[in-house]
Scaffold this motif. Sequence first.
Motif, PDB file in Angstrom:
ATOM      1  N   THR A  16      27.915   7.432  13.284  1.00 31.23           N
ATOM      2  CA  THR A  16      27.141   7.689  12.069  1.00 31.23           C
ATOM      3  C   THR A  16      25.861   6.866  12.060  1.00 31.23           C
ATOM      4  N   VAL A  17      25.972   5.594  12.408  1.00 35.95           N
ATOM      5  CA  VAL A  17      24.800   4.715  12.429  1.00 35.95           C
ATOM      6  C   VAL A  17      23.777   5.219  13.447  1.00 35.95           C
ATOM      7  N   HIS A  18      24.248   5.603  14.630  1.00 36.65           N
ATOM      8  CA  HIS A  18      23.348   6.081  15.677  1.00 36.65           C
ATOM      9  C   HIS A  18      22.631   7.362  15.247  1.00 36.65           C
ATOM     10  N   GLU A  19      23.404   8.329  14.773  1.00 36.47           N
ATOM     11  CA  GLU A  19      22.797   9.598  14.361  1.00 36.47           C
ATOM     12  C   GLU A  19      21.928   9.436  13.114  1.00 36.47           C
ATOM     13  N   LEU A  24      16.917   9.675  10.066  1.00 35.36           N
ATOM     14  CA  LEU A  24      15.915   9.051   9.204  1.00 35.36           C
ATOM     15  C   LEU A  24      14.532   9.096   9.849  1.00 35.36           C
ATOM     16  N   ALA A  25      14.484   8.879  11.183  1.00 35.63           N
ATOM     17  CA  ALA A  25      13.190   8.924  11.870  1.00 35.63           C
ATOM     18  C   ALA A  25      12.617  10.335  11.853  1.00 35.63           C
ATOM     19  N   ALA A  26      13.494  11.343  12.048  1.00 30.96           N
ATOM     20  CA  ALA A  26      13.023  12.736  12.033  1.00 30.96           C
ATOM     21  C   ALA A  26      12.504  13.113  10.647  1.00 30.96           C
ATOM     22  N   LEU A  94      14.085   6.880  20.048  1.00 32.79           N
ATOM     23  CA  LEU A  94      14.460   5.458  20.106  1.00 32.79           C
ATOM     24  C   LEU A  94      15.170   4.979  18.848  1.00 32.79           C
ATOM     25  N   ALA A  95      15.097   5.739  17.757  1.00 35.00           N
ATOM     26  CA  ALA A  95      15.663   5.290  16.483  1.00 35.00           C
ATOM     27  C   ALA A  95      17.174   5.151  16.535  1.00 35.00           C
ATOM     28  N   GLY A  96      17.852   6.013  17.315  1.00 38.20           N
ATOM     29  CA  GLY A  96      19.312   5.911  17.419  1.00 38.20           C
ATOM     30  C   GLY A  96      19.756   4.589  18.012  1.00 38.20           C
ATOM     31  N   PRO A  97      19.294   4.242  19.239  1.00 33.74           N
ATOM     32  CA  PRO A  97      19.644   2.943  19.808  1.00 33.74           C
ATOM     33  C   PRO A  97      19.193   1.766  18.945  1.00 33.74           C
ATOM     34  N   CYS A  98      18.033   1.890  18.291  1.00 33.23           N
ATOM     35  CA  CYS A  98      17.559   0.803  17.427  1.00 33.23           C
ATOM     36  C   CYS A  98      18.542   0.520  16.291  1.00 33.23           C
TER      37      CYS A  98
END
Length: 338
Positions: A16-19, A24-26, A94-98
């Motif tokens: 959930t955090v990754h997706e 949120l970035a999209a 990059l937002a997922g790994p961040c």
Amino acid sequence: MLTILAAIVLFGVLITVHELGHFLAAKGTGMQVTEFSIGFGPKVFQKQAGETLYSLRLVPLGGYNRITGMEPGEAVTPRGFNGRPMWARMLVILAGPCMNFLLPFLIFFGVFAVKGLALPVDEPVVGSLMEGYPGAEAGLQVGDRLVSINGQPLERWNEINSLVQENGPADSRLVIQRQGKQQALTLKPRYDGESKRFLIGVRPRIEHRSLSVGESLKTAALSVIRITGAMVDGLRMMATGKVSAEIAGPIGVAHMAGDVAAQGAVPYLEFMAFLSLNLAVLNLVPIPALDGGQFLVLVVEALLGHALAPRAKEIIQMIGVACIIALTVFATMHDLLQ
């Protein structure tokens, strides 16, 4: 039952955090997200909110965002992934790994702020003993002060390891102080293949120190940096063949989750933080279908000044998916054999 629940919560939170990072970035860069899903397989729950369908699926071992224009060959639209500026596309990838870096930072900050920091006391006093190791077998007890090893006096805890390694497998003569009286012990250090050093099986005393909010933030950040560095170094050594690869699949991770959950909430949260960092680092490896691979494709497109052909992207993605499936099958078989 505890193992099942611990694994479901663990995978659910990490995915959930990754997706959520990608989502949120999209959304923040104006992209059209038609579905935000946690898990895969049959839908258990779904709700339409605006242009996005939010769904929870039966198997909590995956998840995805369906972003318009992200699949090879899709038409270019103003709000599609392929129609947004390059910086926006890179940010979404990059937002997922961040987010998987951010989660451990928040976990460590919470643990340090509430529980403080456990620090080893730098004096040669036995805090605990490892069962079955030479120290316990020779009669050492918690609270014993190590006065000397092989005639060399001790003042700091770290000197114990230096003298033990220096002596190697030969018998070590210890002088200890117990209840104000000195006595001599002899023991033979044991070589540990995993750590590649000789051990006598003693641990230092631990003291707990409360941390301020600022100290907790700093310590959490340093912990994330230290663990991430160790993971990157471990991957480098595995890639160069210096160490053997140790891989755990979903079954192995689930068993570990159950074991740490049985130890309490803090060990479970720390395990979640560790696994989140592991997920972040692995996702940044430039393998097709992983975030690192997709980011590399974007870098290539930026350098070329145009998008790769849809067929080329399909081939790259198929190779990446095949690699991930093969690795997952290998890790699962390893778990079952264990």
